[in-house]
Design a protein around this motif. Structure first.
Motif, PDB file in Angstrom:
ATOM      1  N   GLU A   1       0.812  -1.221   0.000  1.00 59.45           N
ATOM      2  CA  GLU A   1       0.000   0.000   0.000  1.00 59.45           C
ATOM      3  C   GLU A   1       0.841   1.264   0.000  1.00 59.45           C
ATOM      4  O   GLU A   1       0.515   2.245  -0.648  1.00 59.45           O
ATOM      5  N   ASN A   2       1.988   1.292   0.742  1.00 64.25           N
ATOM      6  CA  ASN A   2       2.825   2.496   0.840  1.00 64.25           C
ATOM      7  C   ASN A   2       3.970   2.503  -0.157  1.00 64.25           C
ATOM      8  O   ASN A   2       4.910   3.276  -0.035  1.00 64.25           O
ATOM      9  N   GLY A   3       3.922   1.640  -1.120  1.00 64.66           N
ATOM     10  CA  GLY A   3       4.973   1.611  -2.122  1.00 64.66           C
ATOM     11  C   GLY A   3       6.178   0.824  -1.630  1.00 64.66           C
ATOM     12  O   GLY A   3       6.197   0.289  -0.530  1.00 64.66           O
ATOM     13  N   PRO A   4       7.232   0.753  -2.442  1.00 66.30           N
ATOM     14  CA  PRO A   4       8.425  -0.007  -2.072  1.00 66.30           C
ATOM     15  C   PRO A   4       9.117   0.616  -0.870  1.00 66.30           C
ATOM     16  O   PRO A   4       9.088   1.824  -0.664  1.00 66.30           O
ATOM     17  N   GLU A   5       9.757  -0.205  -0.023  1.00 67.21           N
ATOM     18  CA  GLU A   5      10.428   0.264   1.191  1.00 67.21           C
ATOM     19  C   GLU A   5      11.651   1.096   0.833  1.00 67.21           C
ATOM     20  O   GLU A   5      12.419   0.756  -0.070  1.00 67.21           O
ATOM     21  N   THR A   6      11.841   2.235   1.579  1.00 66.47           N
ATOM     22  CA  THR A   6      12.991   3.113   1.342  1.00 66.47           C
ATOM     23  C   THR A   6      13.742   3.335   2.657  1.00 66.47           C
ATOM     24  O   THR A   6      13.234   3.027   3.730  1.00 66.47           O
ATOM     25  N   TYR A   7      14.945   3.926   2.585  1.00 68.55           N
ATOM     26  CA  TYR A   7      15.806   4.118   3.759  1.00 68.55           C
ATOM     27  C   TYR A   7      15.900   5.586   4.138  1.00 68.55           C
ATOM     28  O   TYR A   7      16.099   6.451   3.289  1.00 68.55           O
ATOM     29  N   THR A   8      15.733   5.855   5.437  1.00 70.56           N
ATOM     30  CA  THR A   8      15.972   7.181   6.002  1.00 70.56           C
ATOM     31  C   THR A   8      16.934   7.032   7.167  1.00 70.56           C
ATOM     32  O   THR A   8      16.658   6.277   8.105  1.00 70.56           O
ATOM     33  N   GLY A   9      18.059   7.727   7.112  1.00 68.57           N
ATOM     34  CA  GLY A   9      19.055   7.641   8.167  1.00 68.57           C
ATOM     35  C   GLY A   9      20.420   8.045   7.653  1.00 68.57           C
ATOM     36  O   GLY A   9      20.558   8.646   6.575  1.00 68.57           O
ATOM     37  N   PHE A  10      21.454   7.717   8.433  1.00 68.73           N
ATOM     38  CA  PHE A  10      22.820   8.113   8.091  1.00 68.73           C
ATOM     39  C   PHE A  10      23.543   7.005   7.330  1.00 68.73           C
ATOM     40  O   PHE A  10      23.365   5.813   7.614  1.00 68.73           O
ATOM     41  N   ILE A  11      24.361   7.436   6.362  1.00 67.86           N
ATOM     42  CA  ILE A  11      25.240   6.539   5.615  1.00 67.86           C
ATOM     43  C   ILE A  11      26.626   7.172   5.596  1.00 67.86           C
ATOM     44  O   ILE A  11      26.769   8.377   5.362  1.00 67.86           O
ATOM     45  N   GLN A  12      27.647   6.367   5.859  1.00 66.70           N
ATOM     46  CA  GLN A  12      29.013   6.890   5.866  1.00 66.70           C
ATOM     47  C   GLN A  12      29.519   7.012   4.437  1.00 66.70           C
ATOM     48  O   GLN A  12      29.490   6.055   3.669  1.00 66.70           O
ATOM     49  N   GLU A  13      29.973   8.210   4.119  1.00 68.40           N
ATOM     50  CA  GLU A  13      30.485   8.492   2.778  1.00 68.40           C
ATOM     51  C   GLU A  13      31.752   9.333   2.881  1.00 68.40           C
ATOM     52  O   GLU A  13      31.726  10.423   3.456  1.00 68.40           O
ATOM     53  N   ASN A  14      32.859   8.829   2.348  1.00 68.84           N
ATOM     54  CA  ASN A  14      34.108   9.596   2.293  1.00 68.84           C
ATOM     55  C   ASN A  14      34.502  10.169   3.652  1.00 68.84           C
ATOM     56  O   ASN A  14      34.885  11.334   3.782  1.00 68.84           O
ATOM     57  N   GLY A  15      34.362   9.348   4.690  1.00 72.35           N
ATOM     58  CA  GLY A  15      34.773   9.768   6.017  1.00 72.35           C
ATOM     59  C   GLY A  15      33.770  10.615   6.758  1.00 72.35           C
ATOM     60  O   GLY A  15      34.019  11.028   7.895  1.00 72.35           O
TER      61      GLY A  15
END
Length: 395
Positions: free
Chosen positions: A99-113
Motif C-alpha cells: 500500500e505504501n509503495g516499495p520500502e525506502t531508507y531514512t538515516g545516516f550513511i558513511q560516505e568519504n569519512g
C-alpha cells in the motif's frame, strides 16, 4: 463483489456470453444425425460417453438463441458449485504492490569519512537536529547540509522538526547539559540539553560567567530588578545576578526595594542601610517607605531619624519613638550627648542624658547657647531667680 469491483463483474458477464456461444456451437455439431461424443475406454474399446437427445438439443437451442439475442443471464443464476474468488485467492490481488509503495531508507550513511543523512533514499541537505545512528551511537545529531557535525560542541543554530534547539557535544545532543549557552542568536537557558523557551526568571543553573535573568528562554541583558528562582530572590543588574553586591538595591521590583547580601535578598535584615540614593530604613529585608520617626533598629553608626523610609539628615529636634524621646541632630540620635539639647521641638527645649530626654532632671544645665533652669527635664523659660549648680549660684 470481487476485488476487481465493477470491472470484474463486467468481464465475468462477457465470459458467460462467450461460453454460451461456444456451447451453442458444440450443441449444433452434436445434434447432427448419428454423431456422438465418444471417449476411448481403458481397454481400448469405444464407449459412448454422452449423446444429446432431441429434447436436450431443443432446450439448449432455446438458451443459445436467448444469448444470441443479447439477453444476459442474471448473476444469481450462476451454475451450482460456482464461487467468486475472494481477495486472498485472486491472482491479481496477490501480486499487487504494498500500500505504501516499495520500502525506502531514512538515516545516516558513511560516505568519504563523513556521515551523510538520507531521506527516503535521497541525499539530504538539511540543517537541523535529526534522529539516527552514527558510528554505532543512536541519538539526536546536528547536521549541516545533511552532514553530521561531529566536531561541533555548543548550542545549535538550527532547530529540530519540533522547533527545539539543542546543545550538542561532538555533534550529539547532550541531555546532561544544564547551563546558559550561546549561539548566533544570543544566550539561551538550556535544561536537559534543550533551550527552555517557556522559562522566565533567574536561571536555576549558571555558566562560567554567573547566573542570569531569562525571559522566554533567552538572557535579558536589559533587566535591572530583584528577581526570583528556585533558590530565592536575587539582585539583577544588566541581566546578571550581582553576587558581589551588599546593600539596598538601586533597582526595585514590583514589590519594592530590598536589602541585598552577596547578591541575594536578606529577609532577616532590620537596619538602616544605603544605596546610591541615600540611607533607608529596612524591615525584614524590605525598605519601609511608610515609616517616619526614629528607626527601631540601629546600624553600625547608630540610630537615625527616618522620613518616608529615608534618613533625613536635615533633622534637628527632640523626637519620640517607642522607647522615649530622643535628641536628633543631623538626622542622627545623639546617644553620646548629655546636656540641654541644642535643638528644640514644638514643645520646648529639653535636657537629655546620653541622647534621651531625662524627665527626672531639675536644676541648671547648659548647651551651646548658655546655661538654663531645667524643671522635670524641660527648660523653664519663666524662671527669674537665683539657682545653684556645682556650688555656683546662677541667676
Amino acid at each position: 463483489m470481487t476485488p476487481f469491483g465493477r470491472k470484474g463483474t463486467f468481464i465475468r458477464k462477457y465470459l458467460k456470453k462467450g461460453l454460451a456461444i461456444l456451447l451453442t456451437l458444440i450443441m449444433a455439431v452434436t445434434a447432427l444425425p448419428g454423431l456422438a461424443v465418444a471417449q476411448e475406454s481403458s481397454d481400448g474399446s469405444a464407449a459412448v460417453v454422452s449423446a444429446l437427445s432431441a429434447e436436450d438439443s431443443e432446450s439448449d437451442s432455446v438458451s443459445a438463441a436467448a444469448v444470441a439475442d443479447g439477453e444476459v443471464p442474471d448473476e444469481a443464476a450462476e451454475p451450482d458449485g460456482f464461487q467468486t474468488p475472494d481477495a486472498a485467492q485472486d491472482p491479481v490481488a496477490a501480486v499487487s504492490e504494498p500500500e505504501n509503495g516499495p520500502e525506502t531508507y531514512t538515516g545516516f550513511i558513511q560516505e568519504n569519512g563523513a556521515w551523510q543523512y538520507y531521506v527516503n533514499d535521497v541525499r539530504s541537505d538539511l540543517n537541523s537536529v535529526v534522529s539516527g545512528t552514527v558510528n554505532g551511537t543512536e541519538g539526536m545529531w546536528y547536521v549541516l547540509n545533511g552532514k553530521a557535525q561531529l566536531d561541533y560542541t555548543g548550542l545549535c543554530d538550527y532547530a529540530d522538526e519540533d522547533g527545539s534547539w539543542w546543545y550538542v557535544t561532538n555533534g550529539l545532543a547532550d541531555i546532561s547539559c544544564y547551563s546558559v549557552e550561546q549561539n548566533s542568536y544570543g544566550w539561551w537557558y538550556v535544561v536537559g540539553g534543550r533551550v527552555d523557551f517557556g522559562y522566565t526568571g533567574v536561571s536555576d543553573f549558571g555558566n562560567a560567567s554567573g547566573f542570569w535573568y531569562i525571559r522566554d528562554g533567552k538572557v535579558d541583558f536589559s533587566k535591572n530588578s530583584g528577581e526570583e528562582n528556585s533558590y530565592g530572590w536575587w539582585y539583577v543588574v544588566g541581566g546578571k545576578v550581582q553576587f558581589g553586591y551588599t546593600g539596598v538595591g538601586d533597582y526595585c521590583n514590583d514589590y519594592g526595594w530590598w536589602y541585598i547580601k552577596d547578591g541575594k535578598v536578606d529577609f532577616s535584615k532590620n537596619s538602616v542601610e544605603p544605596n546610591s540614593y541615600g540611607w533607608w530604613y529596612v524591615l525584614e529585608g524590605k525598605v519601609d517607605f511608610s515609616y517616619t520617626g526614629i528607626a527601631e533598629y540601629e546600624n553600625d553608626y547608630g540610630l537615625w531619624y527616618i522620613s518616608g523610609g529615608k534618613v533625613d539628615f536635615s533633622k534637628g529636634s527632640v523626637v519620640e519613638n517607642q522607647s522615649g524621646w530622643w535628641y536628633v541632630d543631623g538626622g542622627k540620635v545623639m546617644t553620646d550627648y548629655t546636656g540641654v539639647a541644642n535643638c528644640a521641638n514644638e514643645y520646648g527645649w529639653w535636657y537629655v542624658k546620653n541622647g534621651k530626654v531625662d524627665f527626672s532632671r531639675t536644676g541648671i544645665e547648659c548647651n551651646d547657647y548658655g546655661c538654663w533652669r531645667v524643671v522635670c527635664g524641660k527648660v523653664d523659660f519663666s524662671c527669674n531667680r537665683v539657682e545653684q549648680k556645682d556650688y555656683v549660684w546662677w541667676y
